[in-house]
Motif scaffolding. Sequence first.
Motif, PDB file in Angstrom:
ATOM      1  N   GLN A 178     -17.553  23.021  -7.090  1.00 57.88           N
ATOM      2  CA  GLN A 178     -16.413  23.223  -7.989  1.00 57.88           C
ATOM      3  C   GLN A 178     -16.382  24.653  -8.531  1.00 57.88           C
ATOM      4  O   GLN A 178     -15.313  25.274  -8.604  1.00 57.88           O
ATOM      5  CB  GLN A 178     -16.457  22.212  -9.140  1.00 57.88           C
ATOM      6  N   ASN A 179     -17.534  25.188  -8.912  1.00 57.28           N
ATOM      7  CA  ASN A 179     -17.611  26.579  -9.377  1.00 57.28           C
ATOM      8  C   ASN A 179     -17.171  27.547  -8.281  1.00 57.28           C
ATOM      9  O   ASN A 179     -16.460  28.515  -8.538  1.00 57.28           O
ATOM     10  CB  ASN A 179     -19.038  26.938  -9.808  1.00 57.28           C
TER      11      ASN A 179
ATOM     12  N   LYS B 282     -11.968  27.770   2.285  1.00 60.85           N
ATOM     13  CA  LYS B 282     -11.725  27.111   0.997  1.00 60.85           C
ATOM     14  C   LYS B 282     -11.199  25.701   1.220  1.00 60.85           C
ATOM     15  O   LYS B 282     -11.649  24.750   0.581  1.00 60.85           O
ATOM     16  CB  LYS B 282     -10.744  27.933   0.160  1.00 60.85           C
TER      17      LYS B 282
ATOM     18  N   LEU C  51     -16.021  18.506  -0.505  1.00 59.45           N
ATOM     19  CA  LEU C  51     -16.144  18.016  -1.876  1.00 59.45           C
ATOM     20  C   LEU C  51     -15.521  16.632  -2.008  1.00 59.45           C
ATOM     21  O   LEU C  51     -16.110  15.743  -2.631  1.00 59.45           O
ATOM     22  CB  LEU C  51     -15.487  18.998  -2.856  1.00 59.45           C
TER      23      LEU C  51
ATOM     24  N   GLU D 257     -10.521  30.645  -5.836  1.00 63.64           N
ATOM     25  CA  GLU D 257      -9.116  30.507  -6.220  1.00 63.64           C
ATOM     26  C   GLU D 257      -8.504  31.857  -6.606  1.00 63.64           C
ATOM     27  O   GLU D 257      -7.320  32.093  -6.362  1.00 63.64           O
ATOM     28  CB  GLU D 257      -8.981  29.490  -7.369  1.00 63.64           C
TER      29      GLU D 257
ATOM     30  N   ILE E 283     -22.045  19.062  -6.440  1.00 59.81           N
ATOM     31  CA  ILE E 283     -20.620  18.926  -6.771  1.00 59.81           C
ATOM     32  C   ILE E 283     -20.213  20.015  -7.763  1.00 59.81           C
ATOM     33  O   ILE E 283     -19.195  20.688  -7.589  1.00 59.81           O
ATOM     34  CB  ILE E 283     -20.311  17.518  -7.316  1.00 59.81           C
ATOM     35  N   HIS E 284     -21.025  20.209  -8.779  1.00 58.24           N
ATOM     36  CA  HIS E 284     -20.742  21.245  -9.778  1.00 58.24           C
ATOM     37  C   HIS E 284     -20.726  22.634  -9.127  1.00 58.24           C
ATOM     38  O   HIS E 284     -19.838  23.463  -9.411  1.00 58.24           O
ATOM     39  CB  HIS E 284     -21.790  21.177 -10.894  1.00 58.24           C
TER      40      HIS E 284
ATOM     41  N   GLU F  23     -17.812  13.470  -3.157  1.00 54.06           N
ATOM     42  CA  GLU F  23     -17.510  12.765  -4.410  1.00 54.06           C
ATOM     43  C   GLU F  23     -17.291  11.272  -4.177  1.00 54.06           C
ATOM     44  O   GLU F  23     -17.732  10.449  -4.987  1.00 54.06           O
ATOM     45  CB  GLU F  23     -16.288  13.379  -5.093  1.00 54.06           C
TER      46      GLU F  23
ATOM     47  N   GLU G 229     -13.075  22.174   0.231  1.00 49.83           N
ATOM     48  CA  GLU G 229     -12.374  21.163  -0.567  1.00 49.83           C
ATOM     49  C   GLU G 229     -12.512  19.785   0.079  1.00 49.83           C
ATOM     50  O   GLU G 229     -12.721  18.784  -0.618  1.00 49.83           O
ATOM     51  CB  GLU G 229     -10.896  21.529  -0.721  1.00 49.83           C
TER      52      GLU G 229
ATOM     53  N   LEU H  64     -15.214  26.894  -5.687  1.00 46.01           N
ATOM     54  CA  LEU H  64     -13.770  26.774  -5.466  1.00 46.01           C
ATOM     55  C   LEU H  64     -12.981  27.516  -6.542  1.00 46.01           C
ATOM     56  O   LEU H  64     -11.985  28.187  -6.232  1.00 46.01           O
ATOM     57  CB  LEU H  64     -13.356  25.301  -5.419  1.00 46.01           C
ATOM     58  N   ALA H  65     -13.422  27.422  -7.775  1.00 50.87           N
ATOM     59  CA  ALA H  65     -12.750  28.152  -8.860  1.00 50.87           C
ATOM     60  C   ALA H  65     -12.862  29.660  -8.621  1.00 50.87           C
ATOM     61  O   ALA H  65     -11.895  30.404  -8.836  1.00 50.87           O
ATOM     62  CB  ALA H  65     -13.363  27.770 -10.205  1.00 50.87           C
TER      63      ALA H  65
END
Length: 147
Positions: A134-135, A10, A17, A141, A130-131, A21, A14, A137-138
């Motif tokens: 992010q999904n 994870k 990402l 989490e 990127i999206h 970005e 990060e 990583l969520a």
Amino acid sequence: MMKEKLLLDKKLVEKQLFWIEISYNECTKIGIKTEYNVEEFGKFETLCSRYSRGIDFLIRKIFRTLDEYEFENQGTLIDVVNHAHKRGLVEDIDELRVMKDVRNNIVHEYIEDELTDIFEEVLEYTSKLIHMIQNTLAYMERYSNQT
């Protein structure tokens, strides 16, 4: 032990990402052109590299780690992608295949003029990557706070 691997992965995604970005934002400001100066071309080339590494890392490392953590059958790359789709990390499997094809085109483009031809696709699919990250990583989490 498996949880530590998940948490380490994870952190690694990060970092991926973060750098993707940065490159994406720089190249978005440059925009798509018929010709690029040396600095602009370098920024797009960096984005292409980060995109390629990012898509590989997400599919081959992170999605496989999630499969292992959730006791999914360790199968083919197609199985890994299908599991990610079931988790809601990938909205469209066919689009992910296109994203992998863009990555393959980047890796195999050795001529500057041909590489510039894919900059527009790279910008478009970096946004989607990127999206997706992010999904993911969520999703990851939810395991961070478990004991």
